[in-house]
Write a protein that holds these residues in place. Structure first.
Motif, mmCIF file in Angstrom:
data_model
loop_
_atom_site.group_PDB
_atom_site.id
_atom_site.type_symbol
_atom_site.label_atom_id
_atom_site.label_comp_id
_atom_site.label_asym_id
_atom_site.label_seq_id
_atom_site.Cartn_x
_atom_site.Cartn_y
_atom_site.Cartn_z
ATOM 1 N N CYS A 156 0.837 -1.204 0.000
ATOM 2 C CA CYS A 156 0.000 0.000 0.000
ATOM 3 C C CYS A 156 0.872 1.255 0.000
ATOM 4 N N ASP A 157 1.911 1.247 0.838
ATOM 5 C CA ASP A 157 2.791 2.431 0.917
ATOM 6 C C ASP A 157 3.447 2.693 -0.436
ATOM 7 N N TYR A 158 3.973 1.622 -1.050
ATOM 8 C CA TYR A 158 4.660 1.811 -2.318
ATOM 9 C C TYR A 158 3.672 2.265 -3.407
ATOM 10 N N ALA A 159 2.512 1.605 -3.459
ATOM 11 C CA ALA A 159 1.506 1.962 -4.469
ATOM 12 C C ALA A 159 1.130 3.437 -4.321
ATOM 13 N N HIS A 160 0.868 3.861 -3.100
ATOM 14 C CA HIS A 160 0.440 5.249 -2.889
ATOM 15 C C HIS A 160 1.545 6.235 -3.244
ATOM 16 N N SER A 161 2.800 5.833 -3.048
ATOM 17 C CA SER A 161 3.901 6.735 -3.411
ATOM 18 C C SER A 161 3.961 6.938 -4.919
ATOM 19 N N LYS A 162 3.353 6.012 -5.684
ATOM 20 C CA LYS A 162 3.337 6.126 -7.152
ATOM 21 C C LYS A 162 1.949 6.524 -7.667
ATOM 22 N N ASP A 163 1.074 6.977 -6.768
ATOM 23 C CA ASP A 163 -0.306 7.320 -7.149
ATOM 24 C C ASP A 163 -1.003 6.138 -7.848
ATOM 25 N N VAL A 164 -0.690 4.922 -7.374
ATOM 26 C CA VAL A 164 -1.364 3.716 -7.860
ATOM 27 C C VAL A 164 -2.469 3.368 -6.857
ATOM 28 N N LEU A 165 -3.671 3.118 -7.355
ATOM 29 C CA LEU A 165 -4.808 2.888 -6.464
ATOM 30 C C LEU A 165 -4.756 1.489 -5.837
ATOM 31 N N VAL A 166 -5.056 1.439 -4.554
ATOM 32 C CA VAL A 166 -5.151 0.157 -3.856
ATOM 33 C C VAL A 166 -6.624 -0.257 -3.824
ATOM 34 N N ILE A 167 -6.916 -1.344 -4.528
ATOM 35 C CA ILE A 167 -8.289 -1.858 -4.609
ATOM 36 C C ILE A 167 -8.343 -3.123 -3.757
ATOM 37 N N VAL A 168 -9.184 -3.134 -2.730
ATOM 38 C CA VAL A 168 -9.290 -4.334 -1.899
ATOM 39 C C VAL A 168 -10.638 -5.002 -2.164
ATOM 40 N N ASP A 169 -10.556 -6.230 -2.666
ATOM 41 C CA ASP A 169 -11.760 -7.029 -2.924
ATOM 42 C C ASP A 169 -12.174 -7.671 -1.602
ATOM 43 N N GLU A 170 -13.161 -7.044 -0.945
ATOM 44 C CA GLU A 170 -13.673 -7.560 0.333
ATOM 45 C C GLU A 170 -15.032 -8.241 0.134
#
Ligand SMILES: *Cc1c(COP(=O)(O)O)cnc(C)c1O
Length: 389
Positions: A204-218
């Motif tokens: 999550c930290d790395y994705a957010h540093s690249k403005d990549v969205l974290v999608i969690v399939d709950e």
């Protein structure tokens, strides 16, 4: 009338059905005309408030007498209230879109991410994780990182999905075309693999540093299945998109996509005829109400269920290597994958319903309102079944 013949003559053969004929249920029990079964599956995580729940039935009945459906062209009070409820319980600053299934919720998530990616950088790729399961529509199937499921007969599939072996590999695969990573925190269908807090937080930290969205399939892990409202809450993460379905409306079909990208969808970007209508939203609201007051009971049942699984693991160390999962989404890992079908069949003969996951795992998704007595009875039957191995 032969019901099995009727089913086979008129329903397409896409399921390998067991022709047991359930006619009613009460919480974690299901009944045929002669026999009672203990249900450790809750209809694959759907009957979250149990079978035959009277409060839910009454809420549905009194709503159905007034209005079932008017379409999303007009205000739907229970939809607005359910959205507020889900957002409040999530603790995230989000808005909701309502559809009718998990696959449809994930389609919505993919569309939100794709449109967000158009913003300035024209990024479109979405990374998913090996052994994930995201649904059966063409896109959600392609998002499912189990290539044997991408049968040629359904091709061509949409482009833009990239498969990572694990969460570290997902970090390595993020490039300047990546707009999202889509993950399940516990892989419900694909073997019950449970990621660690550190693995998830690092991604999550790395994705957010690249403005990549974290999608969690709950879709499977959400709605208190793991003991908290969302599995995300065990991981202290800030996802950008969350999808829900299965347990959200107690068995009435509903899928939800929630996002903090509140303005990505504009008029005409997305829609659903049935999504969040009076019937399903009322069922969802009542389900939330029942489960909010069930929290103390749920924690107690989680410990009892875990202890009972541990006893099975200890008594049958010849069969099992480990237990897994969180809350009331639990698993027993088998030494020999050949035993997977044998044990579910033997359990069924003892009138206990359990699920499989992946190739060598038994999965347990009991109703969140299951009682002590039902847990004891279920494990008694599991014991008998395993003694017959
Ligand atoms: C069940 C499931 C889906 C698909 O949901 P449907 O309602 O069958 O479309 C998607 N993702 C996960 C994690 C699931 O468990």
């Amino acid at each position: 009338m032969d019901l099995e013949k009727l089913d086979k003559d008129f329903v397409l053969h896409s399921y390998n059905r067991n022709y047991v004929h359930f006619t009613s249920g009460k919480n974690a029990k299901l009944f045929t005309n002669e026999l009672d079964y203990i249900d450790f599956t809750s209809g694959i995580g759907v009957a979250s408030v149990g079978h035959g729940n009277e409060d839910l039935a009454l809420a549905i009945y009194s709503q159905a007498q007034k209005l079932i459906h008017t379409s999303n062209l007009y205000l739907i009070e229970p939809q607005a209230r359910l959205a507020q409820k889900l957002v409040t319980l999530s603790g995230y600053d989000m808005r909701c879109f309502f559809g009718n299934s998990g696959a449809e919720a994930n389609e919505g998530a993919i569309k939100i991410a794709r449109k967000y990616g158009q913003k300035d950088t024209k990024r479109h790729k979405i990374i998913t994780i090996e052994n994930s399961f995201h649904g059966r529509t063409i896109s959600s199937l392609k998002a499912t990182a189990q290539t044997p499921m991408h049968k040629d007969c359904f091709s061509p599939y949409p482009d833009g999905f990239v498969y990572a072996k694990d969460l570290q590999h997902a970090i390595d695969l993020i490039d300047d075309e990546t707009i999202g990573v889509m993950i399940e925190l516990i892989q419900g269908e694909g073997g019950m693999h449970t990621f660690t807090k550190k693995q998830v937080q690092d991604l999550c930290d790395y994705a957010h540093s690249k403005d990549v969205l974290v999608i969690v399939d709950e879709v499977q892990t959400g709605i208190w299945r793991t003991g908290k409202f969302l599995a995300c809450h065990h991981y202290d993460i800030n996802p950008d998109i969350i999808t829900l379905a299965k347990g959200v409306a107690g068995g009435v079909p509903m899928g939800v996509v929630m996002t903090n990208k509140k303005d990505v969808f504009e008029f005409s970007d997305h829609g659903s005829t049935f999504g969040g209508n009076f019937l399903s939203s009322t069922a969802g609201l009542k389900t939330m109400q029942i489960l909010e007051t069930n929290e103390a009971h749920l924690q107690e049942m989680i410990s009892l269920f875990e202890n009972s699984l541990r006893e099975i693991l200890n008594s049958f160390s010849n069969l099992f290597t480990d237990l897994g999962g969180i809350g009331l989404m639990r698993s027993l890992e088998l030494k020999d994958p050949k035993h997977q079908a044998t044990i579910t069949d033997l359990a069924f003969k003892e009138r206990l319903l359990i699920l499989r996951s992946g190739k060598n795992v038994l999965r347990f998704l009991p109703p969140l309102t299951i009682t002590k007595e039902e847990i004891h009875e279920g494990f008694k039957r599991l014991n008998y079944a395993l003694k017959n191995m």
